[in-house]
Design a protein around this motif. Sequence first.
Motif, PDB file in Angstrom:
ATOM      1  N   VAL A  43       8.669  59.231  31.578  1.00  0.00           N
ATOM      2  CA  VAL A  43       8.628  60.682  31.413  1.00  0.00           C
ATOM      3  C   VAL A  43       9.817  61.140  30.581  1.00  0.00           C
ATOM      4  CG1 VAL A  43       7.416  61.064  33.602  1.00  0.00           C
ATOM      5  CG2 VAL A  43       9.916  61.119  33.555  1.00  0.00           C
ATOM      6  N   THR A  44       9.698  62.350  30.090  1.00  0.00           N
ATOM      7  CA  THR A  44      10.827  62.994  29.422  1.00  0.00           C
ATOM      8  C   THR A  44      11.243  64.168  30.289  1.00  0.00           C
ATOM      9  OG1 THR A  44      10.110  62.342  27.218  1.00  0.00           O
ATOM     10  CG2 THR A  44      11.587  64.225  27.352  1.00  0.00           C
ATOM     11  N   LEU A  45      12.509  64.210  30.628  1.00  0.00           N
ATOM     12  CA  LEU A  45      13.070  65.314  31.398  1.00  0.00           C
ATOM     13  C   LEU A  45      13.656  66.316  30.420  1.00  0.00           C
ATOM     14  CD1 LEU A  45      14.083  66.545  34.131  1.00  0.00           C
ATOM     15  CD2 LEU A  45      16.195  65.276  33.709  1.00  0.00           C
ATOM     16  N   ALA A  92      13.931  72.218  35.913  1.00  0.00           N
ATOM     17  CA  ALA A  92      13.686  71.326  34.778  1.00  0.00           C
ATOM     18  C   ALA A  92      12.192  71.272  34.485  1.00  0.00           C
ATOM     19  CB  ALA A  92      14.214  69.925  35.091  1.00  0.00           C
ATOM     20  N   THR A  93      11.855  70.531  33.440  1.00  0.00           N
ATOM     21  CA  THR A  93      10.467  70.293  33.085  1.00  0.00           C
ATOM     22  C   THR A  93      10.292  68.803  32.849  1.00  0.00           C
ATOM     23  OG1 THR A  93      10.298  72.459  32.023  1.00  0.00           O
ATOM     24  CG2 THR A  93       8.644  70.826  31.402  1.00  0.00           C
ATOM     25  N   LEU A  94       9.203  68.245  33.374  1.00  0.00           N
ATOM     26  CA  LEU A  94       8.839  66.857  33.085  1.00  0.00           C
ATOM     27  C   LEU A  94       7.711  66.880  32.079  1.00  0.00           C
ATOM     28  CD1 LEU A  94       8.724  64.928  36.480  1.00  0.00           C
ATOM     29  CD2 LEU A  94      10.482  64.876  34.733  1.00  0.00           C
ATOM     30  N   ARG A  95       7.756  65.929  31.146  1.00  0.00           N
ATOM     31  CA  ARG A  95       6.676  65.808  30.161  1.00  0.00           C
ATOM     32  C   ARG A  95       6.163  64.390  30.140  1.00  0.00           C
ATOM     33  NH1 ARG A  95       7.557  68.311  24.543  1.00  0.00           N
ATOM     34  NH2 ARG A  95       5.379  67.763  24.534  1.00  0.00           N
ATOM     35  N   HIS A  96       4.848  64.292  30.187  1.00  0.00           N
ATOM     36  CA  HIS A  96       4.131  63.037  29.965  1.00  0.00           C
ATOM     37  C   HIS A  96       2.708  63.438  29.611  1.00  0.00           C
ATOM     38  CE1 HIS A  96       3.241  58.753  30.228  1.00  0.00           C
ATOM     39  NE2 HIS A  96       2.066  59.139  30.669  1.00  0.00           N
TER      40      HIS A  96
END
Length: 158
Positions: A43-45, A92-96
């Motif tokens: 993931v990208t934080l 925060a935001t997680l991206r996947h």
Amino acid sequence: MIIPPSWRTRMYRGGRPGRLARVLNRIAAAQHSSGFLAPSAWVTLEVVGRRSGRTVAFPLVMTIHDGQRYLVSMLGGRANWVANVRVADGAATLRHGRREPVRLVEVDVAQRAPILREYLAKAPGARPHFPIDRHSSLAQFTEIAPEYPVFLITPTAP
């Protein structure tokens, strides 16, 4: 690309990413956030930088333990993303492949050992940054737990 463990520790001398590590982290963040050809744990934080005020992205490996999702700092408490998350009160935001707004809640030191062991099993790139082996006893993970922040991922409303 496979990077030998000795290079990985050199790229993060003093617990901070050097120039090569920063470039590779940007590439990894793009790959992790796209979800394309990336395992679901990658993931990208995204979190607001404590000094710049801009959103900063960090590629991380998410760990699942007892049905809960966690993020672990392989560089310990001095990692930039850890300081940013603490200042942002966990926002925060997680991206996947998609964006997921989350709140990161720091896990008590007494509960970290099994999560750290699971993390090392899932994140081979982190292994050179830990003083013990992934097959070490839970007692050995308990000894190092104060040095490695762990955050519980809790979803928030968008």
